[in-house]
Design a protein around this motif. Sequence first.
Motif, PDB file in Angstrom:
ATOM      1  N   UNK A   1      45.238  43.994  42.769  1.00 32.17           N
ATOM      2  CA  UNK A   1      44.021  43.178  42.642  1.00 32.17           C
ATOM      3  C   UNK A   1      43.116  43.767  41.566  1.00 32.17           C
ATOM      4  N   UNK A   2      42.921  45.072  41.618  1.00 36.54           N
ATOM      5  CA  UNK A   2      42.080  45.724  40.614  1.00 36.54           C
ATOM      6  C   UNK A   2      42.706  45.619  39.227  1.00 36.54           C
TER       7      UNK A   2
ATOM      8  N   UNK B   1      43.583  34.042  43.485  1.00 38.04           N
ATOM      9  CA  UNK B   1      42.401  34.186  42.634  1.00 38.04           C
ATOM     10  C   UNK B   1      42.014  32.857  42.011  1.00 38.04           C
TER      11      UNK B   1
ATOM     12  N   UNK C   1      32.443  39.091  42.857  1.00 31.53           N
ATOM     13  CA  UNK C   1      33.386  39.211  41.752  1.00 31.53           C
ATOM     14  C   UNK C   1      33.897  37.863  41.281  1.00 31.53           C
TER      15      UNK C   1
ATOM     16  N   UNK D   1      46.108  54.037  34.389  1.00 33.05           N
ATOM     17  CA  UNK D   1      46.632  53.376  35.582  1.00 33.05           C
ATOM     18  C   UNK D   1      46.946  51.910  35.280  1.00 33.05           C
TER      19      UNK D   1
ATOM     20  N   UNK E   1      33.093  45.704  39.226  1.00 32.35           N
ATOM     21  CA  UNK E   1      33.146  46.544  40.427  1.00 32.35           C
ATOM     22  C   UNK E   1      31.961  47.509  40.440  1.00 32.35           C
TER      23      UNK E   1
ATOM     24  N   UNK F   1      41.968  42.324  37.868  1.00 33.50           N
ATOM     25  CA  UNK F   1      40.548  42.296  37.505  1.00 33.50           C
ATOM     26  C   UNK F   1      40.251  43.198  36.316  1.00 33.50           C
ATOM     27  N   UNK F   2      41.288  43.891  35.804  1.00 34.77           N
ATOM     28  CA  UNK F   2      41.123  44.832  34.701  1.00 34.77           C
ATOM     29  C   UNK F   2      40.077  45.904  35.026  1.00 34.77           C
ATOM     30  N   UNK F   3      40.134  46.389  36.231  1.00 34.27           N
ATOM     31  CA  UNK F   3      39.157  47.380  36.666  1.00 34.27           C
ATOM     32  C   UNK F   3      39.757  48.765  36.869  1.00 34.27           C
ATOM     33  N   UNK F   4      41.033  48.900  36.572  1.00 33.72           N
ATOM     34  CA  UNK F   4      41.652  50.214  36.741  1.00 33.72           C
ATOM     35  C   UNK F   4      41.355  51.083  35.521  1.00 33.72           C
TER      36      UNK F   4
ATOM     37  N   UNK G   1      47.100  48.518  44.014  1.00 32.00           N
ATOM     38  CA  UNK G   1      46.220  48.448  42.847  1.00 32.00           C
ATOM     39  C   UNK G   1      46.272  47.105  42.127  1.00 32.00           C
TER      40      UNK G   1
END
Lengths: 162, 204
Positions: free
Chosen positions: A11-12, A47, B152, A22, B159, A15-18, A9
């Motif tokens: 990478x996400x 990145x 991205x 989580x 996403x 990216x603050x996408x979780x 998790x």
Amino acid sequence: MRCNKVRNNLTAFLDRELPENLQEAVENHLASCPSCQQERKALERVQQTLEGMEVPPFEETVSPETILEMARTRTSASKEQSRKIRHPWLVPVPRGWQPVLALATVLAAIGIWNAFPLLKALPLPTAQEIYLAERIELFENLELIQDLALLEMMEATEGEHG
Amino acid sequence: MGNTEDIQDMLAFQRGDERGFHRLFQRYRGPLMNYLYRFTGNRAVAEELMQEVFLRLCRAAGTYEPRSAFRTWLYQIATNVGRNEVRRREYSVKKEPLSPLISGTQNGLGGAISNPPSASPEDMARARQMEELTQQVLSRMPEKQRAALLLRRHHGFSYREISDVMNLRTGAVKSLIHRATGTLRKYLDPYLGILPQEGEKDAM
């Protein structure tokens, strides 16, 4: 939270996408896990490298007007294509047959014009006679005459001089 | 907001005002070139594809309805055009090994660097080499991973937006970006580890 789940998790996470819970769980794990911290730094470097890639200059090579023109041309070309599909009997004539077809067309047209005697009475200026003479020569060479008005004049001439 | 502007320009174009198209072209030509260039690795191809995207935009103008964000829709076209092209040309670059970039290294594809270059004015050249290597890795990546990653990292899509662009679930997008980052990391790590400023950052 276990290290392998964190790494899946990461990478996400960066990216603050979780989902929030989580995101927090990963944050907490990282605070006390040096090896996952290393992993995080490695991913951050990747990145940064990616984000730091230079945007090359792309000079404008085509104007928007040109694109619009291309769109218009392509539209008419594709209409031509679809016309061909809808009317498959409009077949292109093989080269050798063109004079024969031309002759047949002209004779048919003259035949049609013969059915309209009124048209024979039309006056004919001299300049047009010359023009016709040139055209008749062309006709003798079996070139396709497309202009029906011209045929009409030819017929009128024949009527006068015949 | 940018999206409102985009949609207004598109609707103006739909009504027959070509300036709407001009504005969209000026706004998106550069970003699309960047996207398609990084996607195909080839400037000339990117140029052709960029024109194709705008041609498709023209063709779609008649029936355009602002359902999603304009940018999402536009990049959807660009991604489809890019992926079709890559598949058509069969960029089978997997066969060639990546060229080792930094002198003194035997194999840039993993393992420790035996002769790290000293910190010097060569930093600029190294940055260019890194970029070259990054592009090579991108070109070898499966196109779906590549698209998701570029959207991205270079174009700031979330996403969620990427899932709209690529017609995937967000879970799939997350997985694509994760794998793409892992691939890049595998090839870049040996080089990244020797950049001078990294030593300072580790002091955190």
